[in-house]
Write an enzyme that holds these catalytic residues in place. Structure first.
Site, PDB file in Angstrom:
ATOM      1  N   ARG A  96      -0.332 -88.053  -6.650  1.00 36.64           N
ATOM      2  CA  ARG A  96      -1.698 -88.584  -6.745  1.00 36.64           C
ATOM      3  C   ARG A  96      -1.877 -89.556  -7.903  1.00 36.64           C
ATOM      4  O   ARG A  96      -2.838 -90.323  -7.943  1.00 36.64           O
ATOM      5  CB  ARG A  96      -2.736 -87.460  -6.801  1.00 36.64           C
TER       6      ARG A  96
ATOM      7  N   ASP B 238     -10.162 -87.296 -14.652  1.00 37.78           N
ATOM      8  CA  ASP B 238      -9.612 -85.966 -14.399  1.00 37.78           C
ATOM      9  C   ASP B 238      -9.850 -85.006 -15.561  1.00 37.78           C
ATOM     10  O   ASP B 238      -9.771 -85.396 -16.712  1.00 37.78           O
ATOM     11  CB  ASP B 238      -8.092 -86.043 -14.207  1.00 37.78           C
TER      12      ASP B 238
ATOM     13  N   GLU C 169      14.943 -63.857  -6.321  1.00 34.29           N
ATOM     14  CA  GLU C 169      15.604 -62.818  -7.130  1.00 34.29           C
ATOM     15  C   GLU C 169      16.303 -63.388  -8.361  1.00 34.29           C
ATOM     16  O   GLU C 169      16.740 -62.640  -9.215  1.00 34.29           O
ATOM     17  CB  GLU C 169      16.643 -62.054  -6.294  1.00 34.29           C
TER      18      GLU C 169
ATOM     19  N   PRO D 219      10.045 -69.492 -13.462  1.00 29.64           N
ATOM     20  CA  PRO D 219       8.998 -68.970 -14.355  1.00 29.64           C
ATOM     21  C   PRO D 219       9.423 -68.985 -15.821  1.00 29.64           C
ATOM     22  O   PRO D 219       8.597 -68.815 -16.715  1.00 29.64           O
ATOM     23  CB  PRO D 219       8.763 -67.534 -13.852  1.00 29.64           C
TER      24      PRO D 219
HETATM   25 CL1  6GU Z   1       8.477 -72.544 -11.013  1.00 27.59          CL
HETATM   26  N1  6GU Z   1       8.854 -70.235  -9.815  1.00 27.59           N
HETATM   27  C1  6GU Z   1       8.524 -68.958  -9.559  1.00 27.59           C
HETATM   28  N2  6GU Z   1       9.300 -68.247  -8.740  1.00 27.59           N
HETATM   29  N3  6GU Z   1       7.457 -68.358 -10.057  1.00 27.59           N
HETATM   30  C2  6GU Z   1       6.692 -69.096 -10.858  1.00 27.59           C
HETATM   31  C3  6GU Z   1       6.968 -70.429 -11.182  1.00 27.59           C
HETATM   32  C4  6GU Z   1       8.086 -70.978 -10.632  1.00 27.59           C
HETATM   33  N4  6GU Z   1       6.013 -70.887 -12.006  1.00 27.59           N
HETATM   34  C5  6GU Z   1       5.184 -69.869 -12.180  1.00 27.59           C
HETATM   35  N5  6GU Z   1       5.590 -68.787 -11.497  1.00 27.59           N
END
Ligand code: 6GU
Length: 225
Positions: free
Chosen positions: A150, A164, A113, A86
């Site tokens: 895709r 798209d 974690e 994230p």
């Molecule tokens: Cl790549 N991993 C995790 N654990 N949560 C996320 C993410 C990735 N992208 C958005 N939320």
């Protein structure tokens, strides 16, 4: 193209790889996708892959050894290593296009974690699929893989992704099929006219209107450069 995915949960990928367009692309050798279990690379006698964090705190942290050994094993000269987290750069269609031109991707799924900071040094790129937190990088790696596969030659008809959403920073226009009227809702007259210049004009107008209303941020363009 080859896509290797490193994960603690290989079973999560079964449905993804065995259904629909992705399964067909694999069968037709447009892409090779391999799932590797991080645990298999652990040198610990109990196949341990995570441990407590230095300094104290909740949760187990993925240790460097299994990931470093896996990358040593799988990374070749033309491999791009992507770490799903994230904290990565926001994933966009533009990046899907760029990555679809690579020969070999090695995608590392982050741990729920967290992972030892030194693992970041292995990655050419850290990628997030949006501003929300998932339990692990697995679903995110499937999202990224799906969006790339895709786009590969011969996987879907070219015309299907030329229109798209996001290609021109605009959302798609509305589409209709039979019947011409359903529960009082009618197909717009212009689509039944057979006048293709008029239809194109209407579709372009709808794309702009819809984008203005729903995603004015896209019209600024800078987010998708
Ligand atoms: Cl790549 N991993 C995790 N654990 N949560 C996320 C993410 C990735 N992208 C958005 N939320």
């Amino acid at each position: 193209m080859k896509i290797d995915i490193l994960t603690l949960f290989p079973e999560m990928f079964k449905g993804f790889l065995s259904e629909s367009i992705i399964a067909r692309a694999i069968k037709e050798k447009k892409v090779e996708i391999n799932i590797y279990d991080i645990r298999e690379y652990s040198k610990d006698k109990h196949k341990k892959v995570d441990d407590y964090q230095f300094g104290g705190g909740e949760g187990m942290v993925l240790m460097p050894q299994p990931i470093f050994d896996a990358v040593d094993d799988l990374k070749k000269e033309d491999t791009k290593v992507i770490l799903m987290t994230p904290q990565g750069i926001p994933y966009k269609q533009k990046l899907a296009y760029n990555l679809s031109n690579e020969k070999h991707l090695l995608i590392i799924c982050g741990h729920y974690e967290g992972f030892d900071e030194r693992i970041r040094s292995l990655a050419d790129m850290e990628v997030s699929i949006g501003d929300f937190v998932l339990t692990g990088g697995e679903l995110a790696s499937m999202v990224v893989t799906d969006s790339i596969v895709r786009l590969l030659d011969g996987v879907i008809k070219d015309a299907s992704h030329q229109n798209d959403s996001f290609n021109d920073n605009l959302l798609d226009y509305p589409v209709y099929t039979k019947p011409r009227e359903y529960r009082g809702m009618k197909v717009p007259e212009v689509l039944l006219s057979g006048n293709h210049a008029l239809i194109d004009e209407w579709r372009n107008k709808m794309k702009i209107e819809r984008t203005k209303k729903r995603r004015p941020d896209l019209l600024k363009g800078d987010l998708y450069e």
